[in-house]
Design a protein around this motif. Structure first.
Motif, mmCIF file in Angstrom:
data_model
loop_
_atom_site.group_PDB
_atom_site.id
_atom_site.type_symbol
_atom_site.label_atom_id
_atom_site.label_comp_id
_atom_site.label_asym_id
_atom_site.label_seq_id
_atom_site.Cartn_x
_atom_site.Cartn_y
_atom_site.Cartn_z
ATOM 1 N N PHE A 148 1.056 9.194 -5.997
ATOM 2 C CA PHE A 148 0.895 10.190 -4.930
ATOM 3 C C PHE A 148 -0.147 11.245 -5.293
ATOM 4 O O PHE A 148 -0.985 11.613 -4.465
ATOM 5 C CB PHE A 148 2.241 10.862 -4.653
ATOM 6 N N LYS A 149 -0.119 11.725 -6.545
ATOM 7 C CA LYS A 149 -1.053 12.781 -6.945
ATOM 8 C C LYS A 149 -2.500 12.301 -6.859
ATOM 9 O O LYS A 149 -3.376 13.026 -6.362
ATOM 10 C CB LYS A 149 -0.728 13.249 -8.366
ATOM 11 N N GLU A 150 -2.753 11.085 -7.363
ATOM 12 C CA GLU A 150 -4.116 10.564 -7.310
ATOM 13 C C GLU A 150 -4.576 10.342 -5.874
ATOM 14 O O GLU A 150 -5.718 10.666 -5.509
ATOM 15 C CB GLU A 150 -4.211 9.253 -8.101
ATOM 16 N N VAL A 151 -3.671 9.791 -5.046
ATOM 17 C CA VAL A 151 -4.022 9.541 -3.643
ATOM 18 C C VAL A 151 -4.277 10.854 -2.914
ATOM 19 O O VAL A 151 -5.254 10.989 -2.160
ATOM 20 C CB VAL A 151 -2.906 8.734 -2.946
ATOM 21 N N TRP A 152 -3.401 11.828 -3.141
ATOM 22 C CA TRP A 152 -3.569 13.126 -2.483
ATOM 23 C C TRP A 152 -4.859 13.809 -2.945
ATOM 24 O O TRP A 152 -5.569 14.413 -2.131
ATOM 25 C CB TRP A 152 -2.366 14.014 -2.771
ATOM 26 N N ALA A 153 -5.166 13.713 -4.241
ATOM 27 C CA ALA A 153 -6.412 14.309 -4.743
ATOM 28 C C ALA A 153 -7.629 13.628 -4.121
ATOM 29 O O ALA A 153 -8.610 14.294 -3.758
ATOM 30 C CB ALA A 153 -6.458 14.203 -6.267
ATOM 31 N N ALA A 154 -7.570 12.298 -3.978
ATOM 32 C CA ALA A 154 -8.688 11.581 -3.358
ATOM 33 C C ALA A 154 -8.850 11.971 -1.889
ATOM 34 O O ALA A 154 -9.978 12.163 -1.404
ATOM 35 C CB ALA A 154 -8.461 10.069 -3.485
ATOM 36 N N ILE A 155 -7.727 12.089 -1.173
ATOM 37 C CA ILE A 155 -7.786 12.494 0.239
ATOM 38 C C ILE A 155 -8.370 13.895 0.368
ATOM 39 O O ILE A 155 -9.238 14.153 1.218
ATOM 40 C CB ILE A 155 -6.380 12.418 0.864
ATOM 41 N N CYS A 156 -7.897 14.814 -0.484
ATOM 42 C CA CYS A 156 -8.426 16.182 -0.449
ATOM 43 C C CYS A 156 -9.918 16.204 -0.775
ATOM 44 O O CYS A 156 -10.679 16.971 -0.172
ATOM 45 C CB CYS A 156 -7.654 17.069 -1.431
ATOM 46 N N LYS A 157 -10.330 15.346 -1.714
ATOM 47 C CA LYS A 157 -11.748 15.294 -2.083
ATOM 48 C C LYS A 157 -12.594 14.794 -0.926
ATOM 49 O O LYS A 157 -13.673 15.332 -0.646
ATOM 50 C CB LYS A 157 -11.917 14.394 -3.306
ATOM 51 N N VAL A 158 -12.100 13.760 -0.221
ATOM 52 C CA VAL A 158 -12.842 13.219 0.919
ATOM 53 C C VAL A 158 -12.949 14.253 2.032
ATOM 54 O O VAL A 158 -14.037 14.493 2.586
ATOM 55 C CB VAL A 158 -12.160 11.933 1.435
ATOM 56 N N PHE A 159 -11.816 14.902 2.362
ATOM 57 C CA PHE A 159 -11.839 15.925 3.406
ATOM 58 C C PHE A 159 -12.680 17.130 2.984
ATOM 59 O O PHE A 159 -13.344 17.752 3.825
ATOM 60 C CB PHE A 159 -10.417 16.372 3.758
ATOM 61 N N GLY A 160 -12.652 17.464 1.687
ATOM 62 C CA GLY A 160 -13.497 18.559 1.211
ATOM 63 C C GLY A 160 -14.971 18.241 1.350
ATOM 64 O O GLY A 160 -15.771 19.104 1.728
ATOM 65 N N LEU A 161 -15.337 16.978 1.068
ATOM 66 C CA LEU A 161 -16.734 16.567 1.226
ATOM 67 C C LEU A 161 -17.153 16.606 2.694
ATOM 68 O O LEU A 161 -18.249 17.074 3.041
ATOM 69 C CB LEU A 161 -16.922 15.159 0.657
ATOM 70 N N ILE A 213 0.834 -1.204 0.000
ATOM 71 C CA ILE A 213 0.000 0.000 0.000
ATOM 72 C C ILE A 213 0.870 1.255 0.000
ATOM 73 O O ILE A 213 0.580 2.236 -0.706
ATOM 74 C CB ILE A 213 -0.947 -0.015 1.219
ATOM 75 N N GLY A 214 1.963 1.228 0.780
ATOM 76 C CA GLY A 214 2.863 2.385 0.814
ATOM 77 C C GLY A 214 3.510 2.641 -0.532
ATOM 78 O O GLY A 214 3.604 3.789 -0.995
ATOM 79 N N ILE A 215 3.950 1.565 -1.210
ATOM 80 C CA ILE A 215 4.580 1.731 -2.528
ATOM 81 C C ILE A 215 3.576 2.271 -3.539
ATOM 82 O O ILE A 215 3.887 3.183 -4.332
ATOM 83 C CB ILE A 215 5.161 0.378 -2.999
#
Length: 419
Positions: free
Chosen positions: A33-46, A25-27
């Motif tokens: 990284f960009k996709e994961v960070w965008a998904a995290i930002c989207k979840v926190f934004g929601l 999962i870490g690798i």
């Protein structure tokens, strides 16, 4: 063939599988990284969009809590007795005597009245000064100027159209004026729709802010009750060791952010006073208002001086002596340098127990990595890392936890003296 269960090998296998999963999962997270960070930002934004009033209410309550405690102590002194000898006694009393949960109602009301009075006074000063300028302008004159410019633009287009027809240029394009008008109409319609959307957004944000203040009022009023409920739930859900570490972590976060907020408020007040005095010496109009605005926006690093700089130039240009704009800009630049290199590292650094050089590096690194948000959270993050190192890295700091407890105890004594 019968396979006997071996708890030792089963535990080793479970840890091995878990380590492999975490590694994979870490690798994958690093590679994407960009996709994961965008998904995290989207979840926190929601989450923020859904719980916006509640989150803003927590922030407002946290910022206003020191004022409530100030009024609460004054109310206790007026009564001639202290209701509680320590915070532990107060928490136990809150659990055992539910009627005392609302002892903070009057201090909370005084706090909100204070905030309303300060904001009202500030708005009144601005309105009174704006009226002095607005009295020199006439809305009818502005309307006539706009109509005059529109008529001039229409005549210009008609003249261009006649010229192109006479010269044979763009023959067959007789509807060019209509096309220009259509483009202008489309632009005006888009602008109108955007304006209506902006009004809707402002209305929703205003409602969320009002609801956040209501939530903050109840949180401040029932502070000890809320803390007791959260502690009880945490103690029930978490293991005792994890619970202790969680409480220590929350205490350290509160220690860091309260010190940072206190330092930022002191810095904003110093900048407001220095700016007001400097612009008053220059005899620039609205010097106090510009100073207060610069101090408020100075809570955002490097943003306050820019606002003060722009306001000083605008007001100076409108003055009969335009050189005041130059003098005001120079004064703001000097104050900005003094604030950035001396006041912020000294004041904020002392409040969060960081060296001035570390404060400057935290702001610079945070700004380079995450922009404006990084500049805002760079100093408290650096202070929190310092606390973690002092508390847990015993090899490098053998007496770190003792030093930390002494700092917290000294801060508590200073707060008691102030109260």
């Amino acid at each position: 063939m019968k396979i006997e269960k071996n708890n030792r090998y089963f535990t080793i296998a479970a840890y091995a599988v878990g380590a492999c999963l975490v590694t994979v999962i870490g690798i994958l997270a690093v590679l994407h990284f960009k996709e994961v960070w965008a998904a995290i930002c989207k979840v926190f934004g929601l989450i923020y969009w859904l719980l916006k009033p509640l989150i803003l209410g927590f922030v407002i309550a946290y910022l206003l809590d020191p004022i409530v405690e100030f009024y609460e102590n004054r109310c206790h002194k007026i009564k001639g007795k202290e209701l509680f000898h320590s915070k532990k006694d107060q928490a136990e009393s809150d659990l055992n005597h539910p009627k005392r949960w609302h002892m903070r109602t009057v201090p909370t009301l005084f706090t909100f009245l204070t905030v309303i009075m300060v904001l009202g006074l500030f708005i009144l000063i601005i309105v009174m000064n704006i009226e002095a300028i607005a009295g020199n302008f006439s809305l009818l004159g502005i309307k006539e100027s706009i109509n005059r410019y529109l008529a001039y633009f229409e005549n210009m287009l008609e003249g261009v159209n006649r010229f192109t027809n006479e010269m044979g240029i763009l023959r067959g394009q007789e509807g060019i004026v209509q096309k220009v008008y259509s483009a202008i109409n489309d632009f005006v319609l888009r602008l109108s729709n955007q304006f209506l959307n902006s009004l809707t957004t402002i209305g929703l944000n205003t409602m969320n802010l009002l609801l956040a203040f209501v939530i903050a009022f109840y949180l401040l009023q029932d502070k000890q009750r809320c803390i007791a409920v959260v502690k009880k739930a945490s103690y029930t859900l978490l293991k005792p060791k994890i619970y202790r570490h969680t409480m220590v972590l929350c205490h350290d976060i509160d220690y860091v952010f309260s010190g940072y907020i206190r330092g930022q408020i002191i810095d904003a007040m110093i900048v407001a006073v220095l700016t007001s005095l400097a612009l008053t010496v220059i005899q620039l109009d609205f010097a106090i208002i510009i100073g207060v605005i610069a101090g408020i926006f100075n809570l955002i690093p490097y943003f306050g001086p820019i606002v003060g700089f722009i306001l000083a130039i605008i007001i100076g240009i409108l003055d009969p002596n335009p050189m005041k704009a130059v003098y005001g800009a120079i004064a703001i630049l000097i104050i900005q340098q003094i604030d950035g290199w001396i006041i912020v590292p000294k004041v904020v650094g002392e409040c969060v127990k960081l060296h001035p050089v570390i404060v400057l590096l935290a702001i610079l690194i945070g700004g380079n990595l995450f922009g404006l948000m990084g500049m805002l959270i760079g100093v408290p993050v650096a202070a929190f890392i310092r606390l973690v190192l002092l508390r847990y890295v015993t090899e490098l700091f053998p007496n770190g936890e003792e030093v930390l407890e002494e700092e917290i105890a000294s801060q508590a004594k200073e707060e008691i003296k102030e109260k």
